[in-house]
Design a protein around this motif. Structure first.
Motif, PDB file in Angstrom:
ATOM      1  N   LYS A  13       0.590  -1.309  16.304  1.00  0.00           N
ATOM      2  CA  LYS A  13      -0.035  -0.275  17.166  1.00  0.00           C
ATOM      3  C   LYS A  13       1.112   0.822  17.203  1.00  0.00           C
ATOM      4  O   LYS A  13       2.330   0.671  17.111  1.00  0.00           O
ATOM      5  CB  LYS A  13       0.060  -0.721  18.607  1.00  0.00           C
ATOM      6  CG  LYS A  13      -0.546   0.031  19.392  1.00  0.00           C
ATOM      7  CD  LYS A  13      -0.926  -0.491  21.239  1.00  0.00           C
ATOM      8  CE  LYS A  13      -1.389  -1.706  21.281  1.00  0.00           C
ATOM      9  NZ  LYS A  13      -1.748  -2.127  22.331  1.00  0.00           N
ATOM     10  N   HIS A  14       0.660   1.994  17.143  1.00  0.00           N
ATOM     11  CA  HIS A  14       1.583   3.202  16.842  1.00  0.00           C
ATOM     12  C   HIS A  14       2.328   3.484  15.844  1.00  0.00           C
ATOM     13  O   HIS A  14       3.194   4.183  15.516  1.00  0.00           O
ATOM     14  CB  HIS A  14       2.449   3.386  18.347  1.00  0.00           C
ATOM     15  CG  HIS A  14       1.667   3.365  19.457  1.00  0.00           C
ATOM     16  ND1 HIS A  14       0.804   4.352  19.780  1.00  0.00           N
ATOM     17  CD2 HIS A  14       1.632   2.542  20.413  1.00  0.00           C
ATOM     18  CE1 HIS A  14       0.156   4.310  20.793  1.00  0.00           C
ATOM     19  NE2 HIS A  14       0.835   3.118  21.396  1.00  0.00           N
ATOM     20  N   SER A  15       2.220   2.473  14.667  1.00  0.00           N
ATOM     21  CA  SER A  15       2.979   2.650  13.264  1.00  0.00           C
ATOM     22  C   SER A  15       2.095   2.165  12.275  1.00  0.00           C
ATOM     23  O   SER A  15       1.946   1.274  11.540  1.00  0.00           O
ATOM     24  CB  SER A  15       4.314   1.829  13.405  1.00  0.00           C
ATOM     25  OG  SER A  15       3.745   0.448  13.437  1.00  0.00           O
ATOM     26  N   PRO A  16       1.140   3.204  11.885  1.00  0.00           N
ATOM     27  CA  PRO A  16       0.029   2.699  10.945  1.00  0.00           C
ATOM     28  C   PRO A  16       0.616   2.747   9.529  1.00  0.00           C
ATOM     29  O   PRO A  16       1.619   3.288   9.329  1.00  0.00           O
ATOM     30  CB  PRO A  16      -0.979   3.967  11.198  1.00  0.00           C
ATOM     31  CG  PRO A  16      -0.196   5.127  11.555  1.00  0.00           C
ATOM     32  CD  PRO A  16       0.770   4.512  12.400  1.00  0.00           C
ATOM     33  N   PHE A  17      -0.044   2.002   8.686  1.00  0.00           N
ATOM     34  CA  PHE A  17       0.237   2.108   7.185  1.00  0.00           C
ATOM     35  C   PHE A  17      -1.161   1.843   6.679  1.00  0.00           C
ATOM     36  O   PHE A  17      -1.889   1.172   7.098  1.00  0.00           O
ATOM     37  CB  PHE A  17       1.003   0.759   6.980  1.00  0.00           C
ATOM     38  CG  PHE A  17       1.414   0.452   5.510  1.00  0.00           C
ATOM     39  CD1 PHE A  17       2.461   1.272   4.835  1.00  0.00           C
ATOM     40  CD2 PHE A  17       0.669  -0.354   4.667  1.00  0.00           C
ATOM     41  CE1 PHE A  17       2.590   1.206   3.639  1.00  0.00           C
ATOM     42  CE2 PHE A  17       0.722  -0.409   3.491  1.00  0.00           C
ATOM     43  CZ  PHE A  17       1.831   0.390   2.653  1.00  0.00           C
ATOM     44  N   TYR A  18      -1.415   2.552   5.491  1.00  0.00           N
ATOM     45  CA  TYR A  18      -2.752   2.447   5.002  1.00  0.00           C
ATOM     46  C   TYR A  18      -2.613   1.993   3.488  1.00  0.00           C
ATOM     47  O   TYR A  18      -1.793   2.510   2.780  1.00  0.00           O
ATOM     48  CB  TYR A  18      -3.378   3.888   5.034  1.00  0.00           C
ATOM     49  CG  TYR A  18      -3.544   4.587   6.473  1.00  0.00           C
ATOM     50  CD1 TYR A  18      -4.525   4.038   7.157  1.00  0.00           C
ATOM     51  CD2 TYR A  18      -2.582   5.177   7.064  1.00  0.00           C
ATOM     52  CE1 TYR A  18      -5.017   4.622   8.315  1.00  0.00           C
ATOM     53  CE2 TYR A  18      -2.984   5.869   8.058  1.00  0.00           C
ATOM     54  CZ  TYR A  18      -3.904   5.485   8.888  1.00  0.00           C
ATOM     55  OH  TYR A  18      -4.241   5.880  10.295  1.00  0.00           O
ATOM     56  N   ARG A  19      -3.708   1.379   3.103  1.00  0.00           N
ATOM     57  CA  ARG A  19      -3.810   1.050   1.694  1.00  0.00           C
ATOM     58  C   ARG A  19      -5.177   2.143   1.311  1.00  0.00           C
ATOM     59  O   ARG A  19      -6.083   2.112   2.081  1.00  0.00           O
ATOM     60  CB  ARG A  19      -4.551  -0.419   1.709  1.00  0.00           C
ATOM     61  CG  ARG A  19      -3.391  -1.378   1.468  1.00  0.00           C
ATOM     62  CD  ARG A  19      -4.042  -2.722   1.234  1.00  0.00           C
ATOM     63  NE  ARG A  19      -2.886  -3.712   1.399  1.00  0.00           N
ATOM     64  CZ  ARG A  19      -3.364  -4.986   1.366  1.00  0.00           C
ATOM     65  NH1 ARG A  19      -4.403  -5.467   1.502  1.00  0.00           N
ATOM     66  NH2 ARG A  19      -2.083  -5.990   1.509  1.00  0.00           N
ATOM     67  N   MET A  20      -5.046   2.498  -0.124  1.00  0.00           N
ATOM     68  CA  MET A  20      -6.157   3.322  -0.349  1.00  0.00           C
ATOM     69  C   MET A  20      -6.864   2.267  -1.375  1.00  0.00           C
ATOM     70  O   MET A  20      -6.459   1.496  -2.197  1.00  0.00           O
ATOM     71  CB  MET A  20      -5.799   4.519  -1.380  1.00  0.00           C
ATOM     72  CG  MET A  20      -6.809   5.459  -1.381  1.00  0.00           C
ATOM     73  SD  MET A  20      -6.156   6.857  -2.446  1.00  0.00           S
ATOM     74  CE  MET A  20      -5.229   7.492  -1.328  1.00  0.00           C
ATOM     75  N   VAL A  21      -8.249   2.098  -1.032  1.00  0.00           N
ATOM     76  CA  VAL A  21      -9.157   0.963  -1.643  1.00  0.00           C
ATOM     77  C   VAL A  21     -10.390   1.683  -2.206  1.00  0.00           C
ATOM     78  O   VAL A  21     -10.918   2.788  -1.597  1.00  0.00           O
ATOM     79  CB  VAL A  21      -9.342   0.041  -0.739  1.00  0.00           C
ATOM     80  CG1 VAL A  21      -8.025  -0.807  -0.139  1.00  0.00           C
ATOM     81  CG2 VAL A  21     -10.378   0.270   0.432  1.00  0.00           C
ATOM     82  N   ALA A  22     -10.741   1.059  -3.345  1.00  0.00           N
ATOM     83  CA  ALA A  22     -12.201   1.376  -3.525  1.00  0.00           C
ATOM     84  C   ALA A  22     -13.132   0.190  -2.911  1.00  0.00           C
ATOM     85  O   ALA A  22     -12.859  -1.029  -3.363  1.00  0.00           O
ATOM     86  CB  ALA A  22     -12.370   1.263  -5.238  1.00  0.00           C
ATOM     87  N   ALA A  23     -14.023   0.669  -1.971  1.00  0.00           N
ATOM     88  CA  ALA A  23     -15.041  -0.220  -1.224  1.00  0.00           C
ATOM     89  C   ALA A  23     -16.356   0.273  -1.313  1.00  0.00           C
ATOM     90  O   ALA A  23     -16.680   1.308  -1.705  1.00  0.00           O
ATOM     91  CB  ALA A  23     -14.057  -0.471  -0.014  1.00  0.00           C
ATOM     92  N   ASP A  24     -17.359  -0.788  -1.341  1.00  0.00           N
ATOM     93  CA  ASP A  24     -18.520  -0.377  -0.968  1.00  0.00           C
ATOM     94  C   ASP A  24     -18.705   0.028   0.447  1.00  0.00           C
ATOM     95  O   ASP A  24     -18.075  -0.083   1.284  1.00  0.00           O
ATOM     96  CB  ASP A  24     -19.502  -1.582  -0.802  1.00  0.00           C
ATOM     97  CG  ASP A  24     -20.987  -1.750  -0.850  1.00  0.00           C
ATOM     98  OD1 ASP A  24     -21.351  -0.365  -0.553  1.00  0.00           O
ATOM     99  OD2 ASP A  24     -21.510  -2.753  -0.811  1.00  0.00           O
ATOM    100  N   SER A  25     -19.774   1.238   0.364  1.00  0.00           N
ATOM    101  CA  SER A  25     -19.742   1.984   1.538  1.00  0.00           C
ATOM    102  C   SER A  25     -20.154   1.384   3.069  1.00  0.00           C
ATOM    103  O   SER A  25     -20.128   1.794   3.764  1.00  0.00           O
ATOM    104  CB  SER A  25     -20.249   3.276   1.326  1.00  0.00           C
ATOM    105  OG  SER A  25     -22.018   2.895   1.048  1.00  0.00           O
ATOM    106  N   ARG A  26     -21.057   0.174   2.659  1.00  0.00           N
ATOM    107  CA  ARG A  26     -21.492  -0.627   3.468  1.00  0.00           C
ATOM    108  C   ARG A  26     -20.546  -1.560   4.168  1.00  0.00           C
ATOM    109  O   ARG A  26     -20.890  -1.966   5.344  1.00  0.00           O
ATOM    110  CB  ARG A  26     -22.615  -1.362   3.189  1.00  0.00           C
ATOM    111  CG  ARG A  26     -23.696  -0.505   2.786  1.00  0.00           C
ATOM    112  CD  ARG A  26     -24.921  -1.099   2.024  1.00  0.00           C
ATOM    113  NE  ARG A  26     -24.457  -1.767   0.813  1.00  0.00           N
ATOM    114  CZ  ARG A  26     -25.017  -2.359  -0.269  1.00  0.00           C
ATOM    115  NH1 ARG A  26     -26.387  -2.550   0.030  1.00  0.00           N
ATOM    116  NH2 ARG A  26     -24.522  -2.662  -1.330  1.00  0.00           N
ATOM    117  N   ALA A  27     -19.248  -1.749   3.624  1.00  0.00           N
ATOM    118  CA  ALA A  27     -18.377  -2.763   4.062  1.00  0.00           C
ATOM    119  C   ALA A  27     -17.613  -2.128   5.279  1.00  0.00           C
ATOM    120  O   ALA A  27     -17.372  -0.822   5.141  1.00  0.00           O
ATOM    121  CB  ALA A  27     -17.312  -3.128   2.957  1.00  0.00           C
TER     122      ALA A  27
END
Length: 105
Positions: A13-27
């Motif tokens: 919480k209050h310290s985000p980290f993101y992965r950039m992914v290729a994903a199905d739009s419905r997921a």
């Protein structure tokens, strides 16, 4: 199946980290994905640097087969020259007070 390039949120919480992914739009946002194509840490280090790591060849592959980047991913890819920068969504004219704008006759 529509493939999107988007960010998956990790971290506390209050310290985000993101992965950039290729994903199905419905997921779901943090759900099943096809491939991890990068990471993004928006919290600046002591030196004031935000960390981003991209697999540019894989991102170009996914875009070539029709993957659509999300708004934020398109902005990030535009910053690093992988995609052309997206058009600005605001008008500079609206930032000027109405009384100071030049009238069009």
């Amino acid at each position: 199946m529509v493939v999107r390039l988007r960010l998956q949120r990790f971290g506390h919480k209050h310290s985000p980290f993101y992965r950039m992914v290729a994903a199905d739009s419905r997921a779901p946002r943090d759900g099943k994905f096809l491939e991890i194509v990068g990471t993004y840490n928006p919290i600046a280090t002591n030196a004031g640097m935000k960390e981003i790591r991209l697999k540019a060849d894989r991102i170009r592959y996914w875009i070539s087969v029709g993957a659509q980047p999300s708004d934020r991913v398109a902005w990030l890819l535009g910053k690093f020259g992988i995609l052309p920068p997206p058009p600005q969504r605001f008008s500079l004219q609206k930032m000027i007070p109405k009384k100071d704008r030049e009238e069009k006759d």
